[in-house]
Design a protein around this motif. Structure first.
Motif, PDB file in Angstrom:
ATOM      1  N   LYS A  21       0.832  -1.210   0.000  1.00  0.00           N
ATOM      2  CA  LYS A  21       0.000   0.000   0.000  1.00  0.00           C
ATOM      3  C   LYS A  21       0.864   1.257   0.000  1.00  0.00           C
ATOM      4  O   LYS A  21       0.542   2.247  -0.666  1.00  0.00           O
ATOM      5  N   ASN A 136       2.273  -5.390  11.474  1.00  0.00           N
ATOM      6  CA  ASN A 136       1.129  -4.686  10.904  1.00  0.00           C
ATOM      7  C   ASN A 136       1.024  -3.256  11.440  1.00  0.00           C
ATOM      8  O   ASN A 136       0.708  -2.320  10.687  1.00  0.00           O
ATOM      9  N   LYS A 137       1.312  -3.078  12.729  1.00  0.00           N
ATOM     10  CA  LYS A 137       1.237  -1.745  13.329  1.00  0.00           C
ATOM     11  C   LYS A 137       2.290  -0.808  12.724  1.00  0.00           C
ATOM     12  O   LYS A 137       2.012   0.368  12.445  1.00  0.00           O
ATOM     13  N   GLU A 139       3.695  -1.169   9.725  1.00  0.00           N
ATOM     14  CA  GLU A 139       3.279  -0.934   8.335  1.00  0.00           C
ATOM     15  C   GLU A 139       2.230   0.170   8.263  1.00  0.00           C
ATOM     16  O   GLU A 139       2.309   1.058   7.400  1.00  0.00           O
ATOM     17  N   ASN A 140       1.261   0.129   9.174  1.00  0.00           N
ATOM     18  CA  ASN A 140       0.208   1.158   9.199  1.00  0.00           C
ATOM     19  C   ASN A 140       0.771   2.536   9.504  1.00  0.00           C
ATOM     20  O   ASN A 140       0.336   3.540   8.928  1.00  0.00           O
ATOM     21  N   GLU A 143       2.293   3.825   6.366  1.00  0.00           N
ATOM     22  CA  GLU A 143       1.306   4.092   5.325  1.00  0.00           C
ATOM     23  C   GLU A 143       0.598   5.429   5.505  1.00  0.00           C
ATOM     24  O   GLU A 143       0.177   6.051   4.520  1.00  0.00           O
ATOM     25  N   VAL A 144       0.459   5.893   6.747  1.00  0.00           N
ATOM     26  CA  VAL A 144      -0.270   7.156   6.989  1.00  0.00           C
ATOM     27  C   VAL A 144       0.649   8.378   6.996  1.00  0.00           C
ATOM     28  O   VAL A 144       0.176   9.499   7.207  1.00  0.00           O
ATOM     29  N   CYS A 157       4.965   3.791  18.487  1.00  0.00           N
ATOM     30  CA  CYS A 157       4.358   2.735  17.675  1.00  0.00           C
ATOM     31  C   CYS A 157       4.431   1.391  18.399  1.00  0.00           C
ATOM     32  O   CYS A 157       5.172   0.481  18.003  1.00  0.00           O
TER      33      CYS A 157
END
Length: 215
Positions: A21, A136-137, A139-140, A143-144, A157
């Motif tokens: 993403k 996953n945390k 990566e998020n 992404e933002v 994080c």
């Protein structure tokens, strides 16, 4: 679409990430620690790499900043918080000074990660309250990121999880907890026990234990 430069394409952490993403919304360039000198300009660096030698690492971070345009993103660690309490550990010192240098710029994001394990490893190797970062945390968090606006943020994080497993680890945890309450210097003097901890597979010791205890 922003141009983003990953510094540390060979780092173990970076290799764990699935940034599909992130790549859809950014033009991603990947380079290694050794390739910095080859570039005259670095756009929106995300720094995964670091040197285990404090002086070399400081030079490395300053060199990136001198060549950078846009936002500087530093992947740091909860371990950096340990340095101001007890300055004897090398890794917390490196991360602390990396953050200090980046904070002097006018456009940055510092992403502080905790223990990065899968849940099975976490339950097998730790005991007590742990500042945990899932892949996953992280990566998020990446992404933002918005590279169009100037920011000066520190992103914690991680999430606090309570790991309860075997009685041996429970004993070690409470032993460390009592020494930690008594004195940080005395706690540091128990470093030779890490040989035992490594043999039995226990990972919540030293600066990791302190970082997990900090509020």
């Amino acid at each position: 679409m922003a141009v983003v430069t990953i510094i540390g394409k060979n780092s173990n952490l970076y290799k764990m990430l699935n940034l599909e993403k992130f790549r859809d919304s950014n033009n991603v360039i990947e380079i290694s620690f050794a390739e910095i000198d080859k570039l005259s300009n670095i756009e929106n660096p995300i720094i995964f790499s670091y040197s285990k030698k404090i002086e070399e690492n400081n030079v490395f971070i300053n060199k990136i900043i001198a060549k950078s345009s846009g936002k500087i993103v530093l992947i740091s660690s909860i371990a950096s918080d340990v340095f101001t309490l007890i300055p004897y550990y090398n890794y917390p010192k490196i991360k602390y000074y990396s953050e200090l240098i980046v904070k002097k710029t006018n456009d940055f994001e510092i992403i502080k990660v905790g223990i990065i394990k899968n849940k099975m490893e976490l339950e097998r190797e730790f005991y007590g309250l742990v500042k945990y970062t899932s892949i996953n945390k992280l990566e998020n968090a990446l992404e933002v990121l918005n590279f169009n606006y100037k920011t000066q943020n520190i992103i914690e994080c991680w999430e606090l999880v309570n790991v309860i497993n075997n009685s041996v680890f429970k004993f070690i945890y409470f032993f460390q907890k009592n020494i930690y309450k008594l004195s940080l210097r005395i706690f540091y003097l128990f470093r030779p026990l890490l040989i035992l901890y490594r043999i039995i597979g226990y990972k919540n010791y030293g600066y990791t234990f302190i970082a997990n205890k900090l509020k």
